[in-house]
Design a protein around this motif. Structure first.
Motif, mmCIF file in Angstrom:
data_model
loop_
_atom_site.group_PDB
_atom_site.id
_atom_site.type_symbol
_atom_site.label_atom_id
_atom_site.label_comp_id
_atom_site.label_asym_id
_atom_site.label_seq_id
_atom_site.Cartn_x
_atom_site.Cartn_y
_atom_site.Cartn_z
ATOM 1 N N PRO A 102 0.801 -1.237 0.000
ATOM 2 C CA PRO A 102 0.000 0.000 0.000
ATOM 3 C C PRO A 102 0.829 1.281 0.000
ATOM 4 O O PRO A 102 0.302 2.356 -0.309
ATOM 5 N N LEU A 103 2.104 1.185 0.343
ATOM 6 C CA LEU A 103 2.952 2.372 0.411
ATOM 7 C C LEU A 103 3.757 2.617 -0.863
ATOM 8 O O LEU A 103 4.512 3.592 -0.942
ATOM 9 N N MET A 104 3.603 1.744 -1.858
ATOM 10 C CA MET A 104 4.430 1.861 -3.052
ATOM 11 C C MET A 104 4.168 3.169 -3.818
ATOM 12 O O MET A 104 5.094 3.756 -4.399
ATOM 13 N N GLY A 105 2.940 3.641 -3.820
ATOM 14 C CA GLY A 105 2.645 4.902 -4.505
ATOM 15 C C GLY A 105 3.400 6.061 -3.876
ATOM 16 O O GLY A 105 3.983 6.902 -4.573
ATOM 17 N N ASP A 106 3.386 6.130 -2.538
ATOM 18 C CA ASP A 106 4.130 7.178 -1.844
ATOM 19 C C ASP A 106 5.622 7.054 -2.113
ATOM 20 O O ASP A 106 6.322 8.059 -2.266
ATOM 21 N N LEU A 107 6.126 5.817 -2.153
ATOM 22 C CA LEU A 107 7.554 5.616 -2.382
ATOM 23 C C LEU A 107 7.965 6.100 -3.767
ATOM 24 O O LEU A 107 9.013 6.748 -3.926
ATOM 25 N N ARG A 108 7.159 5.812 -4.770
ATOM 26 C CA ARG A 108 7.466 6.288 -6.126
ATOM 27 C C ARG A 108 7.521 7.813 -6.161
ATOM 28 O O ARG A 108 8.409 8.408 -6.788
ATOM 29 N N LEU A 109 6.545 8.450 -5.503
ATOM 30 C CA LEU A 109 6.521 9.914 -5.455
ATOM 31 C C LEU A 109 7.801 10.453 -4.818
ATOM 32 O O LEU A 109 8.408 11.413 -5.327
ATOM 33 N N VAL A 110 8.215 9.834 -3.727
ATOM 34 C CA VAL A 110 9.423 10.271 -3.023
ATOM 35 C C VAL A 110 10.655 10.111 -3.903
ATOM 36 O O VAL A 110 11.483 11.018 -4.022
ATOM 37 N N PHE A 111 10.799 8.946 -4.516
ATOM 38 C CA PHE A 111 11.964 8.703 -5.363
ATOM 39 C C PHE A 111 12.019 9.674 -6.542
ATOM 40 O O PHE A 111 13.091 10.156 -6.919
ATOM 41 N N GLU A 112 10.880 9.948 -7.135
ATOM 42 C CA GLU A 112 10.852 10.854 -8.286
ATOM 43 C C GLU A 112 11.265 12.267 -7.911
ATOM 44 O O GLU A 112 11.829 13.007 -8.730
ATOM 45 N N ASN A 113 11.009 12.666 -6.665
ATOM 46 C CA ASN A 113 11.291 14.032 -6.245
ATOM 47 C C ASN A 113 12.596 14.189 -5.473
ATOM 48 O O ASN A 113 13.016 15.313 -5.199
ATOM 49 N N ALA A 114 13.238 13.087 -5.121
ATOM 50 C CA ALA A 114 14.515 13.175 -4.415
ATOM 51 C C ALA A 114 15.592 13.749 -5.326
ATOM 52 O O ALA A 114 15.622 13.487 -6.530
ATOM 53 N N GLU A 115 16.483 14.545 -4.739
ATOM 54 C CA GLU A 115 17.627 15.040 -5.500
ATOM 55 C C GLU A 115 18.539 13.885 -5.897
ATOM 56 O O GLU A 115 19.107 13.867 -6.984
ATOM 57 N N GLU A 116 18.698 12.934 -4.984
ATOM 58 C CA GLU A 116 19.538 11.775 -5.256
ATOM 59 C C GLU A 116 19.253 10.704 -4.215
ATOM 60 O O GLU A 116 18.774 10.995 -3.107
ATOM 61 N N LEU A 117 19.528 9.456 -4.580
ATOM 62 C CA LEU A 117 19.476 8.348 -3.638
ATOM 63 C C LEU A 117 20.832 7.666 -3.623
ATOM 64 O O LEU A 117 21.407 7.389 -4.685
ATOM 65 N N VAL A 118 21.337 7.410 -2.417
ATOM 66 C CA VAL A 118 22.598 6.713 -2.241
ATOM 67 C C VAL A 118 22.321 5.323 -1.708
ATOM 68 O O VAL A 118 21.567 5.137 -0.750
ATOM 69 N N SER A 119 22.919 4.332 -2.351
ATOM 70 C CA SER A 119 22.871 2.956 -1.869
ATOM 71 C C SER A 119 24.265 2.576 -1.395
ATOM 72 O O SER A 119 25.272 3.062 -1.916
ATOM 73 N N VAL A 120 24.319 1.687 -0.398
ATOM 74 C CA VAL A 120 25.619 1.294 0.139
ATOM 75 C C VAL A 120 26.214 0.113 -0.609
ATOM 76 O O VAL A 120 27.333 -0.314 -0.300
ATOM 77 N N SER A 121 25.486 -0.434 -1.581
ATOM 78 C CA SER A 121 26.040 -1.518 -2.400
ATOM 79 C C SER A 121 25.376 -1.505 -3.767
ATOM 80 O O SER A 121 24.240 -1.034 -3.920
ATOM 81 N N ASN A 122 26.070 -2.020 -4.751
ATOM 82 C CA ASN A 122 25.498 -2.146 -6.087
ATOM 83 C C ASN A 122 24.293 -3.077 -6.092
ATOM 84 O O ASN A 122 23.309 -2.845 -6.787
ATOM 85 N N LYS A 123 24.369 -4.170 -5.341
ATOM 86 C CA LYS A 123 23.258 -5.114 -5.290
ATOM 87 C C LYS A 123 21.996 -4.435 -4.774
ATOM 88 O O LYS A 123 20.900 -4.631 -5.322
ATOM 89 N N ASN A 124 22.120 -3.635 -3.713
ATOM 90 C CA ASN A 124 20.947 -2.941 -3.194
ATOM 91 C C ASN A 124 20.405 -1.921 -4.185
ATOM 92 O O ASN A 124 19.190 -1.736 -4.309
ATOM 93 N N LEU A 125 21.300 -1.251 -4.910
ATOM 94 C CA LEU A 125 20.845 -0.289 -5.902
ATOM 95 C C LEU A 125 20.070 -0.985 -7.017
ATOM 96 O O LEU A 125 19.022 -0.500 -7.464
ATOM 97 N N ILE A 126 20.555 -2.119 -7.447
ATOM 98 C CA ILE A 126 19.848 -2.892 -8.467
ATOM 99 C C ILE A 126 18.475 -3.318 -7.958
ATOM 100 O O ILE A 126 17.467 -3.239 -8.674
ATOM 101 N N ASP A 127 18.404 -3.760 -6.708
ATOM 102 C CA ASP A 127 17.119 -4.162 -6.124
ATOM 103 C C ASP A 127 16.162 -2.978 -6.027
ATOM 104 O O ASP A 127 14.953 -3.124 -6.243
ATOM 105 N N LEU A 128 16.672 -1.807 -5.673
ATOM 106 C CA LEU A 128 15.820 -0.624 -5.572
ATOM 107 C C LEU A 128 15.213 -0.271 -6.928
ATOM 108 O O LEU A 128 14.044 0.120 -7.020
ATOM 109 N N ARG A 129 15.986 -0.421 -7.979
ATOM 110 C CA ARG A 129 15.465 -0.118 -9.315
ATOM 111 C C ARG A 129 14.510 -1.194 -9.804
ATOM 112 O O ARG A 129 13.478 -0.901 -10.411
ATOM 113 N N ALA A 130 14.825 -2.447 -9.517
ATOM 114 C CA ALA A 130 14.020 -3.550 -10.041
ATOM 115 C C ALA A 130 12.737 -3.762 -9.248
ATOM 116 O O ALA A 130 11.717 -4.176 -9.820
#
Length: 527
Positions: A247-275
């Motif tokens: 139920p929170l995925m809509g809010d999360l998309r809004l947040v990601f679209e408006n963030a200046e940047e997102l930092v991940s601590v690993s490539n694997k986590n970054l791939i998971d965040l995108r996928a």
């Protein structure tokens, strides 16, 4: 299966079922089962102690106290219950005092009125002093040193990290607990309180340091509404959260679209965040966690002997250390299964296990160790401020986590030249490369994971006992990738970029393409 236990078997059946739910990370179901046990027998002490501990974690002091007072009627001389009642009353009194403090009431001692420095609000749902909090802490100190006005907003905490920041004059504002791992129970501040906080601090940039992708959604939505730029550091990613928090995925998309940047601590986590979490492909960079120089010092013999003497461990023992919260995701249950296997090996008399961390499952793991007859071989140390000293006294490091970000404990062990056994999940393969042993994801095959842990310890133990140096490659990799100076430079440059919209020419911020991705290691690699 425990889920099929019959309700007419008394409180023990519910207690056993609750223990299974806890091991599976289903705290809400465990609470329900413990309550059922006490409905059958309100004087059943084990269920009362376990349930009250979970309720204390949730700050539900009234119910916890009521249960214990009822149980003490049937067990008037039970010392554990009497101690628990005392603890609840102390925490309840402390909680009342905290709630009486206004948002702006707790600040550093050197707050400057009309401060013209650019303000960075570091907003986090993490309030402890390990893992993600360690990274947030040194980032705040470095940004303060760089000339920014740093402000910290987090759930209330009283520990050494908070004390150090307040001595330096960093303002602190206390947030509500979010309870990250409880499905969609995202609390924190209300939208109105977030607006009040932002209006008081007037941040030029909000730096969200998050325990999960869904952390602090209210605050991020309010920042969007108020036009305040923000960046996000996401410390941990678990694909299952997408299902649990759909139920929170809509809010999360809004947040990601408006963030200046997102930092991940690993490539694997970054791939998971995108996928799996709808992170746009034009957002996201990797900055590896880093550790201070004290972890990169050679293991000190005098410290080694001192810590072993303190713990009553022989100087010739092979010490296997694990650092992590006593929760299901850290995998202590797989270690216990591995220990059960190791009991039947020739190296068993020489093995000692050191476990550092607190959590809701600590009492359960202690009980399991006692039931197995191995409690004399496992040292539960709780939280420690001298991790580097304990690592000096260790011989190898084990972390069979179900998921992680980029665990500081693995990096610290590598920096201390310890051979590492850890799960092939999240950022751990990126940390180890080919310098340690990766067991398969324990969630997929718990038995195989435990068997491999025991097999590697049995193989490595004699080599360690014979004085073989096994962690040099891990140390060299840690020096190259995981020093705090490199991490802090990356964050300082990122903040400068987002505040000025101009990237300084002296440093290139790593992206997914530029961060080293080769040599992540594979299942079964050795040192």
């Amino acid at each position: 299966m425990p889920e099929q236990l019959q309700t007419n078997k008394g409180p023990e059946a519910y207690y056993k079922l609750a223990s299974v739910w806890l091991l599976r990370g289903k705290a809400d179901l465990a609470v329900e089962a413990y309550r059922n046990a006490l409905d059958v027998d309100p004087f059943f002490v084990p269920a009362c102690l376990e349930l009250s501990a979970l309720l204390i974690e949730r700050s539900e002091f009234e119910e916890a106290l009521s249960l214990c007072l009822r149980a003490i009627d049937g067990n008037p001389n039970n010392r554990l219950l009497l101690d628990r009642i005392k603890t609840i009353r102390e925490k309840k009194a402390s909680g009342v005092e905290k709630r009486q403090k206004s948002l702006s009431g707790i600040i550093g001692p050197r707050r400057i009125k009309n401060d013209e420095r650019q303000a960075i609000l570091v907003y986090s749902d993490c309030s402890g002093k390990d893992g993600a909090e360690q990274c947030s802490h040194i980032i705040m100190l470095d940004l303060e040193e760089a000339g920014y006005r740093v402000v910290c907003a987090q759930p209330f905490a009283e520990h050494s990290l908070v004390a150090e920041r307040m001595r330096l004059g960093i303002e602190h504002y206390w947030l509500g607990e979010e309870n990250l791992y409880a499905a969609t129970d995202i609390k924190g501040l209300s939208l109105e309180d977030c607006q009040d906080l932002f209006s008081v601090v007037k941040p030029d940039l909000v730096f969200f340091s998050d325990g999960s992708p869904f952390s602090s959604l209210h605050a991020k939505k309010k920042a969007i509404e108020m036009g305040i730029p923000f960046v996000i550091l996401t410390h941990c990613v678990n694909k299952q959260w997408r299902v649990e928090r759909a139920p929170l995925m809509g809010d999360l998309r809004l947040v990601f679209e408006n963030a200046e940047e997102l930092v991940s601590v690993s490539n694997k986590n970054l791939i998971d965040l995108r996928a799996n979490f709808s992170l746009p492909v034009n957002k996201g960079r990797v900055i590896y966690n880093g550790r201070p120089d004290k972890f990169f010092q050679k293991r000190d013999l005098s410290t080694r002997l001192r810590i072993r003497k303190e713990l009553e461990i022989s100087k010739n023992a092979v010490v296997c250390t694990t650092i992590g919260r006593m929760e299901v995701m850290k995998g202590y249950q797989y270690l216990l299964s591995a220990i059960e296997i190791l009991k039947n090996t020739t190296i068993w008399p020489e093995l000692q296990f050191v476990w550092i961390g607190n959590g809701t499952l600590e009492n359960r793991f202690r009980s399991m160790a006692a039931e197995m007859g191995v409690d004399d071989s496992i040292h539960f140390l709780g939280s420690r401020n001298d991790i580097e000293d304990v690592l000096d006294a260790s011989d190898l490091f084990v972390l069979p986590s179900q998921y992680e970000g980029m665990p500081l404990s693995v990096i610290e062990a590598m920096a201390k030249r310890l051979p590492v056994i850890a799960s092939n999940v999240s950022g751990i393969p990126e940390a180890l490369g080919s310098t340690g042993f990766l067991i398969p994801d324990p969630r997929a095959n718990p038995t195989l994971a435990s068997e491999q842990i025991s097999s590697v310890i049995e193989t490595w133990g004699p080599r360690i006992r014979n004085g073989e140096k096994m962690g040099q490659n891990a140390y060299e990799r840690a020096c190259k990738l995981f020093k705090s100076k490199k991490m802090l430079q990356s964050y300082r440059e990122l903040v400068s970029l987002k505040l000025t919209k101009k990237l300084p020419q002296t440093y290139e911020i790593p992206t997914l393409a530029s961060v080293q991705t080769e040599d992540f290691g594979s299942v079964g690699e050795g040192v």
